[in-house]
Design a protein around this motif. Structure first.
Motif, mmCIF file in Angstrom:
data_model
loop_
_atom_site.group_PDB
_atom_site.id
_atom_site.type_symbol
_atom_site.label_atom_id
_atom_site.label_comp_id
_atom_site.label_asym_id
_atom_site.label_seq_id
_atom_site.Cartn_x
_atom_site.Cartn_y
_atom_site.Cartn_z
ATOM 1 N N VAL A 998 0.810 -1.217 0.000
ATOM 2 C CA VAL A 998 0.000 0.000 0.000
ATOM 3 C C VAL A 998 0.846 1.271 0.000
ATOM 4 C CG1 VAL A 998 -1.923 -1.137 1.141
ATOM 5 C CG2 VAL A 998 -0.168 -0.031 2.533
ATOM 6 N N SER A 999 2.135 1.149 -0.119
ATOM 7 C CA SER A 999 2.980 2.342 -0.139
ATOM 8 C C SER A 999 2.936 2.993 -1.516
ATOM 9 C CB SER A 999 4.413 1.984 0.228
ATOM 10 O OG SER A 999 4.980 1.132 -0.754
ATOM 11 N N ARG A 1000 3.248 4.293 -1.553
ATOM 12 C CA ARG A 1000 3.253 5.001 -2.831
ATOM 13 C C ARG A 1000 4.349 4.491 -3.740
ATOM 14 N NH1 ARG A 1000 2.538 10.868 -0.383
ATOM 15 N NH2 ARG A 1000 0.270 10.988 -0.204
ATOM 16 N N ALA A 1001 5.434 4.004 -3.150
ATOM 17 C CA ALA A 1001 6.541 3.527 -3.969
ATOM 18 C C ALA A 1001 6.136 2.325 -4.811
ATOM 19 C CB ALA A 1001 7.730 3.163 -3.078
ATOM 20 N N SER A 1002 5.133 1.615 -4.361
ATOM 21 C CA SER A 1002 4.629 0.465 -5.113
ATOM 22 C C SER A 1002 3.444 0.911 -5.965
ATOM 23 C CB SER A 1002 4.194 -0.649 -4.161
ATOM 24 O OG SER A 1002 3.512 -1.662 -4.848
ATOM 25 N N SER A 1003 3.244 0.222 -7.044
ATOM 26 C CA SER A 1003 2.103 0.525 -7.915
ATOM 27 C C SER A 1003 0.959 -0.452 -7.696
ATOM 28 C CB SER A 1003 2.543 0.482 -9.384
ATOM 29 O OG SER A 1003 3.027 -0.811 -9.721
ATOM 30 N N ARG A 1214 -2.916 9.408 -4.351
ATOM 31 C CA ARG A 1214 -3.109 8.230 -3.523
ATOM 32 C C ARG A 1214 -2.664 8.521 -2.092
ATOM 33 N NH1 ARG A 1214 -5.840 7.415 -7.071
ATOM 34 N NH2 ARG A 1214 -5.740 5.844 -8.708
ATOM 35 N N PRO A 1215 -3.295 7.884 -1.088
ATOM 36 C CA PRO A 1215 -2.850 8.063 0.292
ATOM 37 C C PRO A 1215 -1.418 7.569 0.472
ATOM 38 C CG PRO A 1215 -5.026 7.054 0.216
ATOM 39 C CD PRO A 1215 -4.491 7.023 -1.180
ATOM 40 N N SER A 1216 -0.752 8.162 1.431
ATOM 41 C CA SER A 1216 0.613 7.740 1.741
ATOM 42 C C SER A 1216 0.584 6.490 2.602
ATOM 43 C CB SER A 1216 1.351 8.856 2.480
ATOM 44 O OG SER A 1216 0.745 9.078 3.754
ATOM 45 N N LEU A 1217 1.743 5.875 2.786
ATOM 46 C CA LEU A 1217 1.826 4.685 3.632
ATOM 47 C C LEU A 1217 1.397 5.012 5.052
ATOM 48 C CD1 LEU A 1217 2.614 1.782 4.254
ATOM 49 C CD2 LEU A 1217 4.991 2.534 4.496
ATOM 50 N N LYS A 1218 1.831 6.179 5.566
ATOM 51 C CA LYS A 1218 1.454 6.580 6.918
ATOM 52 C C LYS A 1218 -0.051 6.747 7.030
ATOM 53 C CE LYS A 1218 2.201 10.223 10.346
ATOM 54 N NZ LYS A 1218 2.891 11.497 10.637
ATOM 55 N N GLN A 1219 -0.674 7.294 6.000
ATOM 56 C CA GLN A 1219 -2.126 7.460 6.031
ATOM 57 C C GLN A 1219 -2.837 6.117 5.986
ATOM 58 O OE1 GLN A 1219 -2.368 10.086 2.673
ATOM 59 N NE2 GLN A 1219 -2.474 11.946 3.939
ATOM 60 N N PHE A 1220 -2.334 5.186 5.200
ATOM 61 C CA PHE A 1220 -2.905 3.845 5.202
ATOM 62 C C PHE A 1220 -2.802 3.235 6.584
ATOM 63 C CE2 PHE A 1220 -3.063 3.454 0.544
ATOM 64 C CZ PHE A 1220 -4.167 2.643 0.411
ATOM 65 N N GLN A 1221 -1.631 3.329 7.199
ATOM 66 C CA GLN A 1221 -1.418 2.673 8.483
ATOM 67 C C GLN A 1221 -2.267 3.298 9.584
ATOM 68 O OE1 GLN A 1221 2.852 3.132 8.686
ATOM 69 N NE2 GLN A 1221 3.201 1.047 7.969
ATOM 70 N N LEU A 1260 -0.011 -4.745 8.020
ATOM 71 C CA LEU A 1260 -0.066 -3.300 7.809
ATOM 72 C C LEU A 1260 1.136 -2.559 8.398
ATOM 73 C CD1 LEU A 1260 -1.760 -1.191 6.430
ATOM 74 C CD2 LEU A 1260 -3.078 -0.900 8.531
ATOM 75 N N PRO A 1261 1.667 -2.936 9.556
ATOM 76 C CA PRO A 1261 2.870 -2.246 10.038
ATOM 77 C C PRO A 1261 4.045 -2.326 9.065
ATOM 78 C CG PRO A 1261 1.895 -3.532 11.802
ATOM 79 C CD PRO A 1261 1.170 -3.899 10.539
ATOM 80 N N GLU A 1262 4.081 -3.363 8.260
ATOM 81 C CA GLU A 1262 5.157 -3.508 7.269
ATOM 82 C C GLU A 1262 4.792 -2.888 5.933
ATOM 83 O OE1 GLU A 1262 3.945 -6.285 8.996
ATOM 84 O OE2 GLU A 1262 5.468 -5.922 10.538
ATOM 85 N N GLY A 1263 3.625 -2.271 5.838
ATOM 86 C CA GLY A 1263 3.231 -1.600 4.608
ATOM 87 C C GLY A 1263 2.524 -2.490 3.612
ATOM 88 N N ILE A 1264 2.030 -3.620 4.057
ATOM 89 C CA ILE A 1264 1.298 -4.514 3.158
ATOM 90 C C ILE A 1264 0.014 -4.952 3.840
ATOM 91 C CG2 ILE A 1264 3.390 -5.376 2.031
ATOM 92 C CD1 ILE A 1264 3.031 -7.955 3.681
#
Length: 1480
Positions: A998-1003, A1214-1221, A1260-1264
């Protein structure tokens, strides 16, 4: 604020601005008189209705320049109109309050259309133009005015708009395909009442609230007309009125406001859905005219084969006639020698047989042979010559079997004891014996894709709930005011619905004992409860919240919630007791599926469907099963309360529970056990009679001696021991057994074993007089190689079957069959030989069968042997003497020659079944095969049958009809019939993505989502594309997406959705829990969501200077002018708990809950009411719910410090990783409501994998996100082919998603695991038959040293199997795992029909004709008596089985197998050997 008020207010706020007083009076003399450009027809707000709804001023004045406040509002809310009118330089017909009202009201529409910017923009712009356009009077006419309730000012009562058709089309097209994913329905269902064109949409939006059953909607009547005629008054407009609403409307494909391909399939870059012409199985098939290319090719080949046959049998022109028979030399001249043949006689077949008969007659007249009598088998040496041909392997086997025969004959009891010990050792495996009845374990291997997908899904989200379902249908006697188009009574009547309430009360009262202390379980204890403590029962009664009194009250005068009303408002007003909308397709049935034949639900519905999902948690399993058993007992009782109620309503009822199929299968096995036992008993009686002899009438008591019941029992016991030993070995290897193994393996081994028994017994009859031990050894040495050939082919064929199929039941069957045949073969050549020795000694000693201690004294004694002394010819023992293979020491007791009864010996020569069959073979069968015309007819028949069968193979139906697998009297028979006829829902399809980054770096998000800016080929867009071709893909709806809804929920465009406390909330703020579900109580007419506001003062508005700053107005928004009846969405709408039906082999037609189809993980129950905590944000911010949810709605001060979570648009969209978490856990616990229809609690509660310990989102803490499910729905699947096609299309879709998106994705639905086998059924069948045929070729070649003969054996076996496939089509037998097992078994039995003939032909000498005659004389009678008649006797009994699967898959298939087997083995094979047989 009450929960019901929340919903009703949402409906109210979805309407346009002003409402009219129910006590309005018409100002007939008031109409819009000026329709010139620059004039308004209405402007501003002048008053209210009695219920508080505001009304527009009826002012036919010039448009005015904007005030500072109006300019600010227009620039913010109506930017397109502001720009088109050149901002502050333009003129407008609205006030700032009206524009603010547009902004606040359309905010409630935003959750439905925000994902499509063009639709969202156009919807707001539409109301901006209608209310603020400076040329409003050119397309608007106030036809009726009224006085405001509070101010007596002149306000609008009815207004007419004229709309340019192109404008309406562009507006509608921009929104028609937008999806509201949480409910899996088009957004148009909510913002347009399900309109299918712009005219219907406008009519829905403009309908006066007082004209609706529930008084919600527009405060005044708004009529939209199409500007069809440009001339004045040509379309009903007043004189001097010719304008029409027109202007630019953004397309959903415009780059600036581009929607996703899911919401805008026609947008640029989006894939065009393929032609939805039908099933994918039908795509790409080559045709020549009306027939397929394959069928055309077969017709061509058949014509060629017939032409060759005619040419071969047509006499040359120079000959005047042709002999009626075809001799060996004529065959050699007319057909190619493949390979070269030996010619031993110049006489034809008829002359040869006549010579044999003459020699037989001379022997019988005393001119030669034994004085005891003549045996037809003595003629065999005359036919095949003085020496048979024996290859090296054959000679080695003969010597081996001779020694083994001597051992068995001399030490029968020791050999029997050793045999029993070996079997007993094998039976030790019964310690681990297990019978598997779970269909998933039977037909789906753990390594299969479907099994892996199911295991992965259940590991992430928990198991599906258990399903109990009842279907009530009308009969010809049902009393109903409605009739369907077919004349059938409709079911929607007050009396029937009230009766259904009574039936439900009986079901609610069902209790089952579940514990030793007297604990009982009721429905409320075991049902599935997605929200609170209310069961998620799917029933038409849910429209009245399962309350009979509420139903009766609503049907009385003044009540509005009548059936048809609720059928059209199921997603807004008539909500269930557990607050989920109840789709009529789920609870009604029998109505036409095609829209052209459908009138309405009340007139066309003929069935009520009641579905009760039960908890699938392990701790509830015992109680659920017990309650299901109690319910079955209640519903099955013909004199019970439920049946009495059903009969009183003249309805029919069918039902099923989760345990029903397994219960019925167990009952089936018990009920058919007697049939199977009778079948085996009939075969035993036949074997005993066929092995024995029938004495003459002069000595009837000799039947007690000549009977061989004991030998038959011993042979059957050997078969039983073989099966038991095989089952023990299989169990010892850790494999389970099945009912198919228990029922089919004995049948198979009995067929093989009995054939060997007859071969051995008949071989003993052919032996020359001599000591019994030598005759036994000689019989075994002569028949042993043939038995070995058949058994070796069967063992290898079945052994390969274990490795060639992935289906566990077929694998286990193949291995068990292999071991059983192998054990049976070993016991036949040892234990049965011992039994044959002992029984022959008993007969020759004159001892009674079964009572050998009693001897029957013969009336006259002559020297000789009853079985061996009457036969001439050369014995195998005499040949073995040259090998040095005969042991000179023979047991003295067995060497003794008993005295014979002359009468009995003569009856033995004339009255055995073998003698009759032998006479038939020599005097009827063989002469017919040597007749030229018969040969031509036989070959033509087989060629025709082969070609027809090949053409028939692709037309064999694939699948297994559930009704066939159950007893005829099963209550599930009527249930499956009703399911196929009446259900109108499809099962859910869950597409699961693992490890979504869910990070922006990933598509990954762009590769999954379907909102604006997502990839055109994203996962959700491709599912939406597939849903546009439902006939081809079987997918009916796009997928619900938590990703899309989370992005919209977090967006600053929905400021009332995601909110947070800027500082620690006041102490009065209670812990956050999901808001209670709103009830369905109607709103009070005086209820208002806004405080009473005094009428605004109509003062001249100040123009806005271009240089003047536009201040920010923080005043609360006013109600929007009427947006009509865009229905309010209760929070549970997003759960969309729609029940679906699916078909599985174990109760395949089970229901699945709709939007919330995923079942909560059992260990997470209770988590859903906990306070949401992200655990990922370093900032101690807390969630603030929307203003209409507690505590904000009950204690507004507790939310005074709430602010939007995200103030600015997302960076990169798109939301950032921090916003997702931080915010994703909030979204998953957010309850949808009027002011924010987005929220994850309900529709997505189980869409994400959670940690069992604390309920946090895993990964989610790991960004997935470890696993997330996206839910779509299949179309209603009623046939086996529908389910198979659905699995196939889904597999193709998943393969496309994996290859194009590089995502770890899989699909799961309840029925996938049961229908996966059919995707490869043809491949599995070809391997299961083809590879064993190849192994038979190799084994036969090794044992016979004759490649050509082995090849002919395999070709005949292949022809037999193809003919059997053709017979399956004629007999209505489907291709499935059961028929694959039977095909594998059929191959083993087919070997018995053919192997002995091929072996006898191979060892005989002479010409092809002589060798063919010899092979039939030697083995033909044994094939008929040993396998053909035995199987016919056993198969005939199966026709009376209670279960259709026995009648269809065993009786029909086995009968066809026996008929085709004897035809191929005794007719086709001899002819092929006659024409193309190998060299002697």
């Amino acid at each position: 604020m009450g929960a019901s008020h929340v919903v009703i207010k949402f409906i109210v706020f979805m309407r346009l601005w002003y409402w009219i007083n129910s006590s309005q009076y018409s100002l007939d003399d008031w109409v819009t008189t000026v329709h010139d450009p620059g004039y308004c027809a209405m402007s501003g707000i002048c008053g209210k209705r009695a219920d508080g709804d505001e009304l527009n001023c009826a002012l036919n004045t010039k448009a005015a320049s904007p005030t500072l406040e109006l300019g600010q509002a227009l620039q913010s809310t109506c930017p397109q109109l502001w720009a088109e009118q050149k901002g502050p330089e333009g003129q407008y017909c609205c006030s700032a309050d009206q524009v603010k009202n547009i902004a606040s009201s359309t905010m409630k529409v935003a959750p439905f259309v925000l994902g499509c910017p063009a639709c969202h923009h156009n919807f707001i712009h539409f109301w901006c133009v209608i209310n603020c356009s400076p040329d409003q009077a050119t397309f608007t006419n106030i036809s009726t005015a009224q006085q405001a309730y509070d101010t007596n000012a002149t306000v609008v009562a009815e207004v007419d708009y004229w709309v340019d058709p192109m404008f309406g089309e562009r507006f509608f097209n921009s929104c028609k395909d937008v999806k509201f994913g949480a409910a899996n329905v088009p957004a148009m269902n909510f913002i347009g009442g399900g309109a299918t064109n712009y005219q219907a949409w406008f009519e829905f939006l403009g309908l006066l609230k007082d004209k609706r059953a529930v008084p919600v909607g527009s405060p005044f009547q708004q009529n939209f007309h199409t500007s069809a005629a440009p001339e004045v008054g040509g379309d009903g407009r007043p004189a001097g009125f010719s304008g029409a609403l027109n202007g630019s409307m953004a397309s959903c494909g415009d780059n600036a406001l581009r929607c996703s391909c899911s919401d805008c399939p026609t947008g640029g870059g989006c894939q065009v859905p393929p032609d939805d012409g039908g099933d994918e199985y039908d795509q790409g098939i080559c045709h020549v005219g009306a027939i397929s290319c394959f069928e055309f090719t077969m017709i061509f080949l058949y014509a060629g084969a017939v032409a060759l046959l005619v040419r071969a049998y047509h006499p040359p022109k120079h000959k005047t006639g042709a002999p009626p028979s075809l001799g060996p030399e004529e065959v050699d001249q007319q057909l190619p020698d493949l390979p070269s043949q030996g010619k031993g006689s110049s006489s034809n077949g008829a002359m040869l047989l006549q010579q044999q008969r003459n020699r037989q007659r001379k022997v019988q007249e005393g001119q030669g042979g034994s004085e005891v009598g003549v045996d037809e088998y003595s003629l065999l040496s005359d036919v095949i010559g003085s020496e048979d041909f024996h290859p090296v392997v054959e000679r080695w086997l003969q010597e081996l079997y001779y020694r083994l025969g001597m051992l068995c004959a001399k030490r029968p009891w020791q050999v029997l004891g050793s045999s029993v010990a070996v079997v007993a050792l094998c039976c030790l495996g019964f310690i681990w014996f297990k019978i598997e009845t779970d269909p998933q374990m039977l037909w789906v291997g753990p390594a299969s894709q479907a099994a892996r997908d199911r295991a992965a899904y259940e590991a992430s989200f928990g198991p599906f709930y258990r399903i109990t379902q009842m279907i009530f249908t009308t009969t010809a006697e049902t009393q109903s005011p409605y009739r369907t188009l077919t004349g059938r009574p409709a079911i929607v009547t007050r009396a029937i619905i009230e009766g259904l309430f009574d039936i439900q009360a009986e079901i609610d009262a069902v209790s089952a004992s579940v514990g030793p202390d007297g604990q009982v379980a009721k429905l409320t204890d075991v049902c599935y409860k997605p929200f609170g403590d209310v069961c998620a029962t799917q029933s038409v009664l849910q429209y009245w919240q399962m309350d009979k009194q509420m139903f009766q009250k609503q049907q009385a005068a003044g009540g509005r919630m009548r059936p048809e009303y609720c059928f059209s408002r199921w997603f807004t007003e008539c909500r269930s007791a557990f607050q989920a909308p109840m789709d009529p397709h789920v609870v009604l049935g029998g109505f036409p599926s095609d829209a052209s034949s459908f009138r309405n639900y009340s007139s066309d519905t003929t069935a009520f469907v009641v579905t009760m999902p039960l908890s699938s948690r392990q701790e509830d399993l015992h109680a659920a099963r017990a309650w299901e058993a109690a319910l079955i007992s209640l519903l099955s009782d013909e004199d019970g309360a439920v049946q009495d109620l059903v009969k009183g309503l003249n309805l029919s009822m069918s039902f099923s529970t989760e345990r029903s199929v397994q219960d019925e299968l167990e009952r089936e096995s018990a009920s058919d056990a007697a049939t199977v036992a009778v079948s085996y008993l009939a075969m035993l009686v036949y074997i005993s009679l066929a092995l024995g002899t029938v004495p003459s009438f002069n000595h009837p008591l000799q039947a007690l001696v000549s009977s061989r019941v004991g030998l038959g029992l011993g042979g059957v016991l050997i078969v039983a021991l073989s099966v038991a030993g095989a089952l023990g070995l299989v169990s010892a290897l850790g494999l389970w057994s099945t009912l198919i193994i228990m029922e089919v393996i004995p049948f198979l081994v009995l067929a093989v074993g009995v054939d060997n028994m007859f071969v051995l017994a008949h071989a003993l009859q052919r032996q020359a007089p001599g000591p019994l031990s030598e005759r036994i050894a000689s019989a075994l040495s002569s028949s042993g190689p043939s038995i070995t050939l058949a058994a070796a082919c069967e063992v290898v064929a079945f052994g390969l079957g274990y490795f060639l199929t992935p289906m566990p039941a077929v694998r286990n069957f193949s291995l068990c069959a292999c071991l059983a045949v192998l054990l049976d073969f070993g016991l036949q050549v040892t234990a049965f030989v011992c039994l044959l020795t002992l029984d022959t000694a008993r007969m020759e000693a004159g001892r009674l069968d079964l009572v050998p201690c009693v001897t029957l004294p013969p009336p006259r004694k002559k020297h000789g042997s009853i079985l061996g002394g009457v036969f001439g010819g050369k014995s195998a023992a005499m040949r073995f003497r040259s090998y040095g293979g005969v042991d000179p020491s023979i047991d003295a007791e067995l060497n003794q020659e008993p005295l014979l009864n002359d009468a009995l010996s003569k009856s033995a020569a004339k009255s055995t079944l073998q003698q009759g069959l032998q006479w038939y073979m020599q005097n009827v069968h063989i002469p017919m095969l040597l007749n030229k015309r018969v040969q031509a007819a036989v070959l033509l028949t087989f060629i025709t049958g082969l070609c027809l069968s090949i053409v028939a193979v692709p037309h064999i139906s694939v699948g297994l009809d559930q009704a066939v697998a159950l007893p005829r009297d099963s209550y599930l028979q009527s249930y499956y019939k009703d399911v196929l006829q009446d259900l109108r829902v499809g099962p859910p399809l869950l597409v699961v993505v693992n490890n979504l980054n869910v990070s922006r770096a990933s598509s990954d998000i762009d590769r999954v989502c379907s909102v604006s800016g997502c990839r055109p080929n994203s996962l959700l867009n491709q599912i939406s594309l597939a849903s546009q071709s439902p006939r081809r893909t079987r997918i009916a709806t796009p997928a619900a997406s938590w990703v899309d809804d989370f992005i919209s929920w977090l967006s600053p465009s929905l400021p009332k959705c995601c909110r947070q406390h800027s500082v620690a909330p006041p102490d009065t703020h209670p812990p956050l829990t999901p808001a209670p579900m709103p009830n369905s109580s109607p709103p009070s007419p005086s209820d208002s969501s806004l405080p009473f506001l005094p009428p605004p003062e109509l003062t001249p508005q100040q123009p806005v200077s271009p240089s003047s700053p536009i201040p920010v107005d923080d005043s609360p928004p006013l109600p929007l002018p009427p947006l009509s009846e865009a229905p309010a969405i209760p929070p549970s709408v997003l759960a969309q708990m729609n029940m679906t039906a699916s078909v599985s082999l174990h109760g395949i037609l089970a229901a699945g809950l709709g939007s919330s189809a995923m079942v909560r993980h059992p260990k997470l129950e209770g988590y859903w009411s906990q306070k949401p905590s992200s655990g990922y944000s370093p900032e101690e911010t807390t969630y603030c719910p929307p203003p209409d949810q507690p505590p904000c709605s009950t204690a507004p001060s507790s939310c005074s410090n709430c602010e939007v979570c995200v103030a600015l648009d997302f960076e990169g969209g798109r939301p950032s990783l921090k916003q997702f978490q931080q915010y994703l856990p909030w979204f998953m616990s957010a309850v949808p409501s009027e002011q924010c229809a987005k929220g994850g609690a309900g529709p997505y509660s189980d869409a994400l994998e959670r940690e069992v310990e604390n309920g946090n989102i895993r990964g989610l803490p790991e960004g997935i996100v470890a696993a997330s499910a996206f839910r779509a729905y299949y179309t209603p699947l009623s046939k086996q082919q529908d389910f198979i096609s659905a699995v196939k299309s889904t597999r193709n879709l998943i393969a496309t998603l994996k290859s194009s998106l590089d995502l770890d994705v899989y699909a799961y639905s309840m029925f996938h695991v049961f229908f996966e086998q059919y995707l490869t059924i043809y491949t599995d069948g070809a391997l299961l038959v083809g590879m064993p045929l190849l192994s038979i070729l190799i084994v036969s070649w090794i044992l016979t040293s004759n490649l050509w003969g082995s090849l002919m054996l395999v070709l005949v076996l292949g022809s037999l199997l193809i003919h059997l496939l053709g017979a399956m089509l004629v007999a209505g037998i489907q291709l499935n795992a059961v028929s694959l097992v039977n095909l594998a078994m059929a191959l083993g039995i087919a070997v018995e029909f053919c192997a002995h003939i091929v072996h006898a032909f191979g060892v005989a000498s002479g010409s092809r004709t002589e060798r063919m005659v010899a092979s039939l004389q030697k083995s033909g009678a044994s094939v008929i008596s040993g396998i053909t008649l035995t199987k016919l006797v056993g198969v005939a009994v199966l026709a009376f089985a209670q279960t259709q699967i026995f009648e269809v898959y065993y009786f029909r298939l086995y009968f066809a197998l026996v008929a085709l087997g004897v035809a191929h083995g005794l007719v086709l094979l001899p002819l092929l050997l006659l024409f193309f047989g190998p060299q002697a």
